[in-house]
Design a protein around this motif. Structure first.
Motif, PDB file in Angstrom:
ATOM      1  N   HIS A  12       0.809  -1.215   0.000  1.00 32.89           N
ATOM      2  CA  HIS A  12       0.000   0.000   0.000  1.00 32.89           C
ATOM      3  C   HIS A  12       0.851   1.277   0.000  1.00 32.89           C
ATOM      4  CE1 HIS A  12      -3.799  -2.185   1.694  1.00 32.89           C
ATOM      5  NE2 HIS A  12      -3.524  -2.494   0.452  1.00 32.89           N
ATOM      6  N   GLN A  75     -10.827   5.136  -2.377  1.00 26.25           N
ATOM      7  CA  GLN A  75     -10.397   3.998  -1.580  1.00 26.25           C
ATOM      8  C   GLN A  75      -9.647   3.017  -2.474  1.00 26.25           C
ATOM      9  OE1 GLN A  75     -10.907   3.987   1.696  1.00 26.25           O
ATOM     10  NE2 GLN A  75     -12.127   5.874   1.660  1.00 26.25           N
ATOM     11  N   ASP A  76      -8.802   2.182  -1.855  1.00 26.20           N
ATOM     12  CA  ASP A  76      -8.076   1.160  -2.617  1.00 26.20           C
ATOM     13  C   ASP A  76      -9.038   0.111  -3.166  1.00 26.20           C
ATOM     14  OD1 ASP A  76      -5.519   2.154  -2.453  1.00 26.20           O
ATOM     15  OD2 ASP A  76      -5.106   1.205  -0.520  1.00 26.20           O
ATOM     16  N   ASN A  81     -11.086   3.258  -9.145  1.00 27.33           N
ATOM     17  CA  ASN A  81     -12.127   4.154  -8.658  1.00 27.33           C
ATOM     18  C   ASN A  81     -12.754   4.917  -9.823  1.00 27.33           C
ATOM     19  OD1 ASN A  81     -13.223   6.778  -7.370  1.00 27.33           O
ATOM     20  ND2 ASN A  81     -12.781   5.466  -5.609  1.00 27.33           N
TER      21      ASN A  81
END
Length: 369
Positions: A12, A75-76, A81
């Protein structure tokens, strides 16, 4: 090429690359315009083979500014997205690979800082050949060891007045934060510290050393009983003018003869509140949680390239000006709050020491026959 090192290793953790064009307005001022940004996944769930790491890759670019990544709706996985819009037929070509030869010079480069091999890195020798890339095969400059003896701080107008006004400032800050008054006698100075380290202009070369300072009167009282009796009779009169001293020699083995290398001194105070907010005595288990440290003064010394052993005296800095540690530093008390001695003269606090280079040290040896 660009180089960096990091202790982070998580899928991340990403790098954000922004493409920016620069131009000038009609009035001559510089104008920058974002053309898009990309998200570079540095770490992957799957380890890559040596062949894949050496291959060229393409980074897709998105419309807008990377500040959009701070929006709570993103958001991941971010790339999927609906608010992210790709720029058609636009990408950035790159190659990401490890560089083991950089490891011996990690201490000269702060973590997560992108640097070019064409930059001058204090502590590195110039590059060999015509490439000019000093980080491709980095070579360290020769370091030297210096010793600091007889280190002491003189705080004006006096140690007693300085600490008295410092306590008032800390109590005033706590009152603003908590909204409830704190008695002056409820706050104590637990420890006085000297934090000292070598800085190369980019960051501290090694973790700074932290040493305890003591009032010179305490040192005098422990040296001899006869001297302590002499000092004790006049301690009340002289305690206000005493200095803070370091009882041991300080060794700095990482100095380099480079104009960017400097020794940074930081004066820190540790406070301990022995009573709770309601005035009742605090339990022993809560004392550690009540302790807090504040940086109150600092100084920087750039030895000359031809520096030799000798006495050095530096003014201490305070207030809102920038400092090497990027910490908040307590301001100099205003004239309305300062004591009469401060108003009567310039409030100059100093650190003094004797600098001794290792090459100047002499060691006396004796062979017993």
């Amino acid at each position: 090429p660009l180089y960096f090192h990091t202790s982070l290793n998580h899928p991340h953790v990403v790098a954000v690359v922004e493409v920016v064009v620069e131009g000038r307005r009609p009035d001559g001022t510089l104008q920058t315009l974002s053309c898009g940004f990309g998200i570079l996944r540095i770490f992957s769930h799957k380890p890559e083979s040596p062949t894949s790491t050496s291959q060229d890759k393409r980074l897709r670019l998105y419309h807008g500014s990377p500040r959009a990544l701070l929006h709570p709706l993103l958001q991941d996985p971010i790339e999927q997205n609906k608010h992210m819009t790709l720029i058609e037929n636009c990408s950035l070509q790159y190659k990401l690979r490890p560089h083991p030869l950089l490891e011996p010079v990690f201490h000269l480069l702060p973590e997560n800082l992108l640097v070019s091999g064409l930059q001058q890195i204090p502590g590195l020798l110039p590059a060999h050949g015509e490439s000019g890339d000093a980080l491709r095969k980095p070579r360290l400059q020769k370091s030297l060891t210096c010793y600091l003896d007889d280190v002491f701080f003189t705080l004006y107008p006096s140690l007693e007045k300085f600490e008295e006004e410092l306590l008032e400032l800390v109590i005033s800050d706590r009152f603003r934060e908590a909204g409830s008054p704190l008695d002056v006698g409820a706050l104590e100075i637990l420890e006085r510290r000297l934090c000292v380290g070598v800085h190369n202009g980019l960051g501290f070369v090694h973790r700074p050393q932290v040493l305890v300072l003591v009032p010179e009167l305490e040192v005098a009282l422990t040296r001899s009983a006869s001297f302590s009796r002499k000092v004790g009779s006049s301690s009340k009169a002289s305690s206000g003018n005493q200095a803070l001293v370091l009882r041991s020699r300080l060794r700095l083995p990482e100095m380099v003869r480079h104009p960017a290398f400097a020794i940074v001194f930081q004066l820190e105070y540790v406070f301990n509140s022995p009573s709770g907010a309601d005035g009742n005595a605090a339990s022993l288990t809560s004392l550690s949680s009540l302790a807090c440290m504040h940086m109150v003064r600092w100084a920087v010394w750039n030895p000359s390239l031809e520096a030799v052993s000798g006495r050095v005296m530096l003014p201490l800095q305070g207030g809102i000006q920038s400092n090497p540690s990027h910490c908040l530093v307590y301001k100099v008390p205003p004239a309305s709050m300062s004591s009469e001695e401060v108003n009567a003269r310039d409030p100059i606090s100093v650190i003094a020491f004797y600098m001794l280079l290792a090459s100047s040290c002499t060691f006396n040896t004796r062979a017993d026959k």
